[in-house]
Write a protein that holds these residues in place. Structure first.
Motif, PDB file in Angstrom:
ATOM      1  N   SER A   1       0.980  -1.197  -0.029  1.00  0.00           N
ATOM      2  CA  SER A   1      -0.014   0.031   0.139  1.00  0.00           C
ATOM      3  C   SER A   1       0.757   1.076   0.117  1.00  0.00           C
ATOM      4  N   THR A   2       2.335   1.170   0.367  1.00  0.00           N
ATOM      5  CA  THR A   2       3.114   2.420   0.319  1.00  0.00           C
ATOM      6  C   THR A   2       3.271   2.870  -0.892  1.00  0.00           C
ATOM      7  N   SER A   3       3.343   1.797  -2.022  1.00  0.00           N
ATOM      8  CA  SER A   3       3.577   2.172  -3.347  1.00  0.00           C
ATOM      9  C   SER A   3       2.741   2.041  -4.631  1.00  0.00           C
ATOM     10  N   ILE A   4       1.843   0.889  -4.558  1.00  0.00           N
ATOM     11  CA  ILE A   4       1.159   0.730  -5.733  1.00  0.00           C
ATOM     12  C   ILE A   4       0.025   1.686  -6.017  1.00  0.00           C
ATOM     13  N   PRO A   5      -0.671   2.231  -4.773  1.00  0.00           N
ATOM     14  CA  PRO A   5      -1.804   3.195  -5.019  1.00  0.00           C
ATOM     15  C   PRO A   5      -1.207   4.539  -5.461  1.00  0.00           C
ATOM     16  N   LYS A   6      -0.130   4.855  -4.996  1.00  0.00           N
ATOM     17  CA  LYS A   6       0.526   6.012  -5.724  1.00  0.00           C
ATOM     18  C   LYS A   6       1.005   5.677  -7.382  1.00  0.00           C
ATOM     19  N   MET A   7       1.464   4.529  -7.641  1.00  0.00           N
ATOM     20  CA  MET A   7       1.574   4.466  -9.114  1.00  0.00           C
ATOM     21  C   MET A   7       0.298   4.173  -9.944  1.00  0.00           C
ATOM     22  N   LEU A   8      -0.792   3.611  -9.403  1.00  0.00           N
ATOM     23  CA  LEU A   8      -1.948   3.724  -9.856  1.00  0.00           C
ATOM     24  C   LEU A   8      -2.682   4.742 -10.394  1.00  0.00           C
ATOM     25  N   VAL A   9      -2.571   5.941  -9.390  1.00  0.00           N
ATOM     26  CA  VAL A   9      -2.963   7.207  -9.304  1.00  0.00           C
ATOM     27  C   VAL A   9      -2.269   8.030 -10.442  1.00  0.00           C
ATOM     28  N   ASN A  10      -1.053   7.899 -10.732  1.00  0.00           N
ATOM     29  CA  ASN A  10       0.070   8.285 -11.528  1.00  0.00           C
ATOM     30  C   ASN A  10      -0.482   7.915 -12.732  1.00  0.00           C
ATOM     31  N   ILE A  11      -0.610   6.640 -13.216  1.00  0.00           N
ATOM     32  CA  ILE A  11      -1.269   6.229 -14.250  1.00  0.00           C
ATOM     33  C   ILE A  11      -2.442   6.823 -14.855  1.00  0.00           C
ATOM     34  N   GLN A  12      -3.309   6.738 -13.717  1.00  0.00           N
ATOM     35  CA  GLN A  12      -4.628   7.286 -13.946  1.00  0.00           C
ATOM     36  C   GLN A  12      -4.731   8.492 -14.496  1.00  0.00           C
ATOM     37  N   THR A  13      -4.034   9.556 -13.847  1.00  0.00           N
ATOM     38  CA  THR A  13      -3.937  10.779 -13.969  1.00  0.00           C
ATOM     39  C   THR A  13      -2.918  11.269 -15.012  1.00  0.00           C
ATOM     40  N   GLN A  14      -2.119  10.262 -15.402  1.00  0.00           N
ATOM     41  CA  GLN A  14      -0.813  10.535 -16.479  1.00  0.00           C
ATOM     42  C   GLN A  14      -0.067  11.548 -15.877  1.00  0.00           C
ATOM     43  N   LYS A  15       0.222  11.647 -14.578  1.00  0.00           N
ATOM     44  CA  LYS A  15       1.266  12.404 -14.089  1.00  0.00           C
ATOM     45  C   LYS A  15       2.222  11.442 -13.210  1.00  0.00           C
ATOM     46  N   LYS A  16       3.483  11.793 -13.409  1.00  0.00           N
ATOM     47  CA  LYS A  16       4.488  11.109 -12.851  1.00  0.00           C
ATOM     48  C   LYS A  16       5.258  11.652 -11.915  1.00  0.00           C
ATOM     49  N   VAL A  17       4.323  12.589 -11.084  1.00  0.00           N
ATOM     50  CA  VAL A  17       5.303  13.473 -10.140  1.00  0.00           C
ATOM     51  C   VAL A  17       5.057  13.139  -8.773  1.00  0.00           C
ATOM     52  N   ILE A  18       6.091  13.051  -7.729  1.00  0.00           N
ATOM     53  CA  ILE A  18       5.750  12.913  -6.475  1.00  0.00           C
ATOM     54  C   ILE A  18       6.330  13.838  -5.664  1.00  0.00           C
ATOM     55  N   THR A  19       5.975  14.484  -4.679  1.00  0.00           N
ATOM     56  CA  THR A  19       6.806  15.754  -4.150  1.00  0.00           C
ATOM     57  C   THR A  19       7.804  14.930  -3.193  1.00  0.00           C
ATOM     58  N   TYR A  20       8.758  15.975  -2.951  1.00  0.00           N
ATOM     59  CA  TYR A  20      10.107  15.761  -2.250  1.00  0.00           C
ATOM     60  C   TYR A  20       9.737  15.085  -0.961  1.00  0.00           C
ATOM     61  N   ALA A  21       8.809  15.653  -0.008  1.00  0.00           N
ATOM     62  CA  ALA A  21       8.161  15.145   1.108  1.00  0.00           C
ATOM     63  C   ALA A  21       7.562  13.810   1.000  1.00  0.00           C
ATOM     64  N   ASP A  22       6.702  13.666   0.217  1.00  0.00           N
ATOM     65  CA  ASP A  22       5.916  12.333  -0.137  1.00  0.00           C
ATOM     66  C   ASP A  22       7.118  11.220  -0.553  1.00  0.00           C
ATOM     67  N   CYS A  23       8.053  11.625  -1.205  1.00  0.00           N
ATOM     68  CA  CYS A  23       8.865  10.445  -1.462  1.00  0.00           C
ATOM     69  C   CYS A  23       9.918   9.947  -0.466  1.00  0.00           C
ATOM     70  N   ILE A  24      10.167  10.974   0.442  1.00  0.00           N
ATOM     71  CA  ILE A  24      10.814  10.602   1.729  1.00  0.00           C
ATOM     72  C   ILE A  24      10.120   9.745   2.551  1.00  0.00           C
ATOM     73  N   THR A  25       8.995  10.142   2.557  1.00  0.00           N
ATOM     74  CA  THR A  25       7.935   9.207   3.423  1.00  0.00           C
ATOM     75  C   THR A  25       7.675   7.951   2.898  1.00  0.00           C
ATOM     76  N   GLN A  26       7.541   7.856   1.546  1.00  0.00           N
ATOM     77  CA  GLN A  26       7.193   6.478   1.095  1.00  0.00           C
ATOM     78  C   GLN A  26       8.485   5.572   1.046  1.00  0.00           C
ATOM     79  N   MET A  27       9.894   6.215   0.999  1.00  0.00           N
ATOM     80  CA  MET A  27      10.906   5.520   1.144  1.00  0.00           C
ATOM     81  C   MET A  27      10.995   5.047   2.712  1.00  0.00           C
TER      82      MET A  27
END
Length: 322
Positions: A75-101
């Motif tokens: 759940s830490t990675s797949i939902p974000k990936m699905l949202v990116n594909i659905q919205t056709q955006k590939k952006v993740i904020t710096y804070a979200d990236c560190i949190t996800q990591m």
């Protein structure tokens, strides 16, 4: 290092598994199905263990903990990936990236440590059966899970803090579908030597340590099984370990496969595709491995799903209590 360096960027770009636009719907559908199967399978394991008193044992306590970690891990990675594909955006904020990591490292480490704890549980059950209930008491089981959580949390916190000290200027594209630690570190424009040392030392400690514990436990288990005189006794003892051995093999083989893939090729997309195995496939298969080879778990799942009624209905028990 100047403190303002850390504010030079606000986001990363996750390139995903494939750059071809025509493959995105296929990837979306495939990952959505696997994610839903992972959620449903692991949730059923947790509910079955909670609802069935016969499964209130250390082995199933650790199994339900592993299922919970697998749900969180995916759940830490797949939902974000699905949202990116659905919205056709590939952006993740710096804070979200560190949190996800942070959470990816936390749950990956917990997966590894829990497999080692489960190996110790099987070692005690087979090698010291008469003292099993005394040794594997509730306090020790909770303590082992708590210690595993603390160790994994400290590791993920250390790695996250080490990334926060880096400066990022350009080349912010991450050829992955999540913020993978090594990929993020090597997008920095500051010196990453200390980060690399910490990554490799932590990888050795968290990989070799639990694996050594698993190998030691099973070496003792094999010796004990060989000492059993009857064939039926040997088969019964070994059958309690088969599911765990399959999960351990799947986990470590996929991790080793990702490492060899990254070492043998400089194609980051190939490494990202290989990481799907331990990120998605392994958590999805774990419930099937444990449920299909375990009679108690299959019975509990049937009762949970209403396919089989117990001899003493729960409703009658409440009536008696009243």
């Amino acid at each position: 290092m100047e403190p303002e360096n850390n504010t030079q960027i606000s986001e990363f770009i996750l390139l995903g598994l494939a750059e071809e636009g025509e493959l995105q719907p296929l990837i979306y559908g495939l990952f959505l199905c696997m994610y839903l199967i992972t959620l449903l399978g692991n949730l059923l394991i947790i509910l079955a263990v909670i609802s069935d008193s016969h499964l209130h044992t250390p082995m199933y306590f650790f199994l339900s903990s592993l299922s919970f970690v697998d749900i969180c891990f995916t759940s830490t990675s797949i939902p974000k990936m699905l949202v990116n594909i659905q919205t056709q955006k590939k952006v993740i904020t710096y804070a979200d990236c560190i949190t996800q990591m942070f959470f990816l490292l936390l749950f990956a480490g917990l997966d590894d440590l829990l497999l080692s704890v489960m190996a110790y549980d099987r070692f005690v059950a087979i090698c010291h059966p008469l003292h099993y209930t005394v040794i594997m008491n509730t306090r020790l089981c909770v303590l082992m899970v708590l210690v595993s959580t603390i160790i994994s949390s400290l590791h993920s916190l250390l790695q996250s803090l080490m990334v926060l000290r880096l400066s990022f200027c350009t080349d912010l594209e991450i050829p992955h579908f999540f913020c993978e630690l090594d990929q993020v570190v090597h997008r920095a424009c500051s010196d990453t030597l200390l980060n690399d040392v910490v990554i490799y030392l932590a990888a050795v400690l968290l990989a070799i340590g639990p694996l050594a514990g698993i190998v030691y436990s099973y070496s003792k288990i094999v010796s004990s099984i060989r000492a059993i005189s009857s064939t039926h006794g040997k088969n019964k003892a070994f059958s309690t370990c088969v599911s765990h051995l399959l999960v351990v093999s799947l986990f470590y083989c996929t991790c080793i496969g990702v490492y060899l893939s990254s070492a043998a090729t400089h194609n980051s997309h190939s490494t990202a595709a290989a990481s799907v195995m331990y990120m998605v496939v392994t958590p999805m298969l774990n419930p099937f491995i444990y449920s299909l080879r375990n009679k108690d778990m299959k019975s509990a799942l049937k009762r949970l799903l209403g396919k089989k009624t117990s001899k003493v209905p729960i409703v009658m028990r409440f009536k008696i209590c009243l």
